[in-house]
Design a protein around this motif. Structure first.
Motif, PDB file in Angstrom:
ATOM      1  N   PRO A  91       0.664  -1.236   0.079  1.00 40.19           N
ATOM      2  CA  PRO A  91       0.033   0.039   0.056  1.00 40.19           C
ATOM      3  C   PRO A  91       0.779   1.257   0.077  1.00 40.19           C
ATOM      4  O   PRO A  91       1.870   1.387   0.794  1.00 40.19           O
ATOM      5  CB  PRO A  91      -0.864  -0.283   1.265  1.00 40.19           C
ATOM      6  CG  PRO A  91      -0.760  -1.675   1.541  1.00 40.19           C
ATOM      7  CD  PRO A  91       0.229  -2.130   1.047  1.00 40.19           C
ATOM      8  N   ARG A  92       0.253   2.075  -0.758  1.00 41.46           N
ATOM      9  CA  ARG A  92       0.958   3.455  -0.654  1.00 41.46           C
ATOM     10  C   ARG A  92       0.306   4.551   0.183  1.00 41.46           C
ATOM     11  O   ARG A  92      -0.663   4.442   0.583  1.00 41.46           O
ATOM     12  CB  ARG A  92       0.754   4.283  -2.074  1.00 41.46           C
ATOM     13  CG  ARG A  92       1.261   3.511  -3.258  1.00 41.46           C
ATOM     14  CD  ARG A  92       0.817   4.008  -4.461  1.00 41.46           C
ATOM     15  NE  ARG A  92       1.486   3.580  -5.855  1.00 41.46           N
ATOM     16  CZ  ARG A  92       0.891   3.746  -6.896  1.00 41.46           C
ATOM     17  NH1 ARG A  92      -0.156   4.507  -7.191  1.00 41.46           N
ATOM     18  NH2 ARG A  92       1.427   3.017  -7.999  1.00 41.46           N
ATOM     19  N   HIS A  93       1.168   5.245   1.108  1.00 40.33           N
ATOM     20  CA  HIS A  93       0.666   6.251   2.144  1.00 40.33           C
ATOM     21  C   HIS A  93       0.381   7.618   1.201  1.00 40.33           C
ATOM     22  O   HIS A  93       0.010   8.568   2.050  1.00 40.33           O
ATOM     23  CB  HIS A  93       1.683   6.334   3.037  1.00 40.33           C
ATOM     24  CG  HIS A  93       2.971   7.015   2.905  1.00 40.33           C
ATOM     25  ND1 HIS A  93       3.231   8.330   2.810  1.00 40.33           N
ATOM     26  CD2 HIS A  93       4.277   6.307   2.918  1.00 40.33           C
ATOM     27  CE1 HIS A  93       4.447   8.602   2.576  1.00 40.33           C
ATOM     28  NE2 HIS A  93       5.140   7.490   2.527  1.00 40.33           N
ATOM     29  N   SER A  94       1.041   7.888   0.095  1.00 39.23           N
ATOM     30  CA  SER A  94       0.786   8.931  -0.743  1.00 39.23           C
ATOM     31  C   SER A  94       1.062   8.819  -2.067  1.00 39.23           C
ATOM     32  O   SER A  94       1.924   7.959  -2.438  1.00 39.23           O
ATOM     33  CB  SER A  94       1.477  10.351  -0.139  1.00 39.23           C
ATOM     34  OG  SER A  94       2.924   9.937  -0.387  1.00 39.23           O
ATOM     35  N   GLU A  95       0.476   9.687  -2.805  1.00 35.37           N
ATOM     36  CA  GLU A  95       0.768   9.459  -4.520  1.00 35.37           C
ATOM     37  C   GLU A  95       0.343  10.817  -5.026  1.00 35.37           C
ATOM     38  O   GLU A  95      -0.214  11.707  -4.621  1.00 35.37           O
ATOM     39  CB  GLU A  95      -0.432   8.795  -5.145  1.00 35.37           C
ATOM     40  CG  GLU A  95      -0.796   7.166  -4.668  1.00 35.37           C
ATOM     41  CD  GLU A  95      -2.128   6.413  -5.048  1.00 35.37           C
ATOM     42  OE1 GLU A  95      -1.795   5.405  -5.327  1.00 35.37           O
ATOM     43  OE2 GLU A  95      -3.101   7.150  -4.745  1.00 35.37           O
ATOM     44  N   LEU A  96       1.339  11.018  -5.930  1.00 34.29           N
ATOM     45  CA  LEU A  96       1.231  12.373  -6.800  1.00 34.29           C
ATOM     46  C   LEU A  96       0.839  11.941  -8.275  1.00 34.29           C
ATOM     47  O   LEU A  96       1.576  10.944  -8.993  1.00 34.29           O
ATOM     48  CB  LEU A  96       2.747  13.008  -6.911  1.00 34.29           C
ATOM     49  CG  LEU A  96       2.818  14.269  -7.497  1.00 34.29           C
ATOM     50  CD1 LEU A  96       1.911  15.140  -7.120  1.00 34.29           C
ATOM     51  CD2 LEU A  96       4.249  14.868  -7.866  1.00 34.29           C
ATOM     52  N   TYR A  97      -0.089  12.538  -8.830  1.00 30.45           N
ATOM     53  CA  TYR A  97      -0.757  12.457  -9.961  1.00 30.45           C
ATOM     54  C   TYR A  97      -0.840  13.541 -10.885  1.00 30.45           C
ATOM     55  O   TYR A  97      -0.619  14.605 -10.248  1.00 30.45           O
ATOM     56  CB  TYR A  97      -2.145  11.860 -10.104  1.00 30.45           C
ATOM     57  CG  TYR A  97      -2.400  10.744  -9.428  1.00 30.45           C
ATOM     58  CD1 TYR A  97      -2.664   9.435 -10.226  1.00 30.45           C
ATOM     59  CD2 TYR A  97      -2.667  10.329  -8.073  1.00 30.45           C
ATOM     60  CE1 TYR A  97      -3.000   8.309  -9.881  1.00 30.45           C
ATOM     61  CE2 TYR A  97      -2.989   9.004  -7.491  1.00 30.45           C
ATOM     62  CZ  TYR A  97      -3.153   8.013  -8.530  1.00 30.45           C
ATOM     63  OH  TYR A  97      -3.325   6.867  -7.871  1.00 30.45           O
ATOM     64  N   ARG A  98      -0.620  13.406 -12.133  1.00 27.79           N
ATOM     65  CA  ARG A  98      -1.029  14.497 -12.978  1.00 27.79           C
ATOM     66  C   ARG A  98      -1.699  13.859 -14.309  1.00 27.79           C
ATOM     67  O   ARG A  98      -1.529  12.650 -14.783  1.00 27.79           O
ATOM     68  CB  ARG A  98       0.420  14.979 -13.537  1.00 27.79           C
ATOM     69  CG  ARG A  98       1.339  14.431 -14.266  1.00 27.79           C
ATOM     70  CD  ARG A  98       2.375  15.049 -14.712  1.00 27.79           C
ATOM     71  NE  ARG A  98       3.481  14.447 -15.591  1.00 27.79           N
ATOM     72  CZ  ARG A  98       3.440  14.167 -16.832  1.00 27.79           C
ATOM     73  NH1 ARG A  98       2.473  14.971 -17.559  1.00 27.79           N
ATOM     74  NH2 ARG A  98       4.324  13.562 -17.563  1.00 27.79           N
ATOM     75  N   PRO A  99      -2.783  14.494 -15.014  1.00 27.86           N
ATOM     76  CA  PRO A  99      -3.202  14.072 -16.218  1.00 27.86           C
ATOM     77  C   PRO A  99      -2.234  13.983 -17.333  1.00 27.86           C
ATOM     78  O   PRO A  99      -1.294  14.946 -17.508  1.00 27.86           O
ATOM     79  CB  PRO A  99      -4.336  15.324 -16.523  1.00 27.86           C
ATOM     80  CG  PRO A  99      -4.447  15.879 -15.224  1.00 27.86           C
ATOM     81  CD  PRO A  99      -3.070  15.916 -14.571  1.00 27.86           C
ATOM     82  N   ASP A 100      -2.210  13.063 -18.160  1.00 27.05           N
ATOM     83  CA  ASP A 100      -1.557  12.868 -19.314  1.00 27.05           C
ATOM     84  C   ASP A 100      -2.219  13.754 -20.662  1.00 27.05           C
ATOM     85  O   ASP A 100      -3.164  14.576 -20.411  1.00 27.05           O
ATOM     86  CB  ASP A 100      -1.233  11.485 -19.614  1.00 27.05           C
ATOM     87  CG  ASP A 100      -2.443  10.743 -20.096  1.00 27.05           C
ATOM     88  OD1 ASP A 100      -3.559  11.519 -20.324  1.00 27.05           O
ATOM     89  OD2 ASP A 100      -2.516   9.272 -19.946  1.00 27.05           O
TER      90      ASP A 100
END
Length: 341
Positions: free
Chosen positions: A105-114
């Motif tokens: 499991p991840r405790h944080s995630e950084l996303y961006r739209p492609d």
């Protein structure tokens, strides 16, 4: 012939049979993959994804007999897409590679739209978002504000780093130092430095110690140069500014994780000139501007758009000097592009 309606139990049984068939097919595929990789696999070990190369990733063993070693690994087809910073369970093969068998499991995630508007994770298990900008290429507060909103929504602590500070004395860049002061007044940690001269680097080292950070910012602002100074021997390729556009040229092609000798990790991500926020709502955007929060819900009208409505608490705060007009303009610009990003 009329379609026969199935009972709930019949539907459940059909789905159960399909799931069992899928699981058997997956096991057959895994066995075939293991055979292709050279036979039996070693025991399960925990590891950290330190670089991503399409269908393969570099995994650093963090526990077990292989601790500290790095192997190029495949992931099993039933696992989700992995990104740099992910913690995994893997098994070594007999050809200096391995197979990832589980995703922790991840405790944080950084996303961006492609480019298609689909959300794409770029880093996992990060504590701090290091936003790097410089006098050249020309910075824009709107891009910085996008990163700040992304940090707030991802639960990451932002750090604003002004690189190439030595250029401030030789050009019309007074407003840039004023930006840094304005962000500091909002409570954001800021560092002013120069990777070339070494000025201010001690402050950055202290801010990064014992943290897992990701560097973001326009191409050409000196992210790779900073890493080369902070981590001698890494020797990332550095690109010059384009003479025709005064924008940076992309030198980093994949996100990589590096360890600081004194503790802490750093993830270097490909240069991002624009940072889309299509995945957030209007309310989340408002809350991403931290100085707006005390005034939210205080407008005369519940559906206030904060543009020109009478009794708008945000506009009142701008008039009272409690919200910067520049930040209000930035909010409106981002709001207008949410549907277009």
């Amino acid at each position: 012939m009329a379609k026969r309606n199935l009972t709930r139990r019949q539907n459940w049984r059909i789905q159960k049979i399909q799931d069992e068939r899928s699981e058997r097919a997956g096991r057959r595929g895994e066995l075939a993959a293991e055979k292709l990789l050279g036979g039996d696999l070693g025991p399960e070990e925990e590891g950290l994804v330190i670089a991503h190369f399409g269908v393969q990733v570099d995994v650093e063993a963090t526990q077990g007999p292989s601790a500290g070693t790095i192997r190029r690994c495949h992931r099993r087809a039933n696992l989700p897409a992995l990104v740099t910073g992910d913690r995994v369970v893997w098994r070594p093969d007999n050809q200096a590679g391995g197979v990832i068998v589980a995703h922790l499991p991840r405790h944080s995630e950084l996303y961006r739209p492609d480019h298609r508007g689909q959300l794409k994770p770029v880093a996992a298990n990060v504590d701090r978002l290091v936003i790097v900008f410089a006098p050249l290429p020309t910075p824009h507060t709107n891009l910085i504000d996008r990163y700040l909103v992304a940090a707030e929504q991802s639960g990451l602590e932002p750090l604003l780093v002004l690189n190439k500070a030595d250029l401030l004395d030789g050009g019309d860049f007074v407003h840039i130092r004023a930006w840094l002061d304005d962000y500091a007044e909002l409570g954001y940690q800021t560092v002013c430095l120069s990777a070339g001269s070494g000025e201010g680097l001690d402050g950055l080292r202290e801010a990064l110690k014992d943290r897992i950070s990701v560097f973001v910012g326009q191409s050409g602002v000196g992210k790779s140069s900073l890493i080369n100074v902070l981590l001698p021997g890494v020797d990332l390729r550095v690109g010059a500014l384009s003479e025709t556009t005064a924008k940076g040229t992309h030198t980093t092609t994949t996100a990589k994780l590096f360890h600081f000798p004194a503790g802490g990790d750093l993830i270097d991500s490909p240069g991002i000139r624009e940072f889309g926020l299509t995945h957030i709502s209007r309310q989340e955007l408002l809350e991403g501007f931290i100085e707006f929060r005390p005034f939210l819900g205080l407008c005369r009208f519940r559906d206030c758009q904060h543009l020109h409505e009478p009794g708008c608490a945000l506009l009142g705060a701008v008039g009272d000097g409690k919200i910067s007009p520049l930040r209000m303009e930035s909010y409106r610009h981002i709001l207008a592009t949410l549907a277009k990003d």
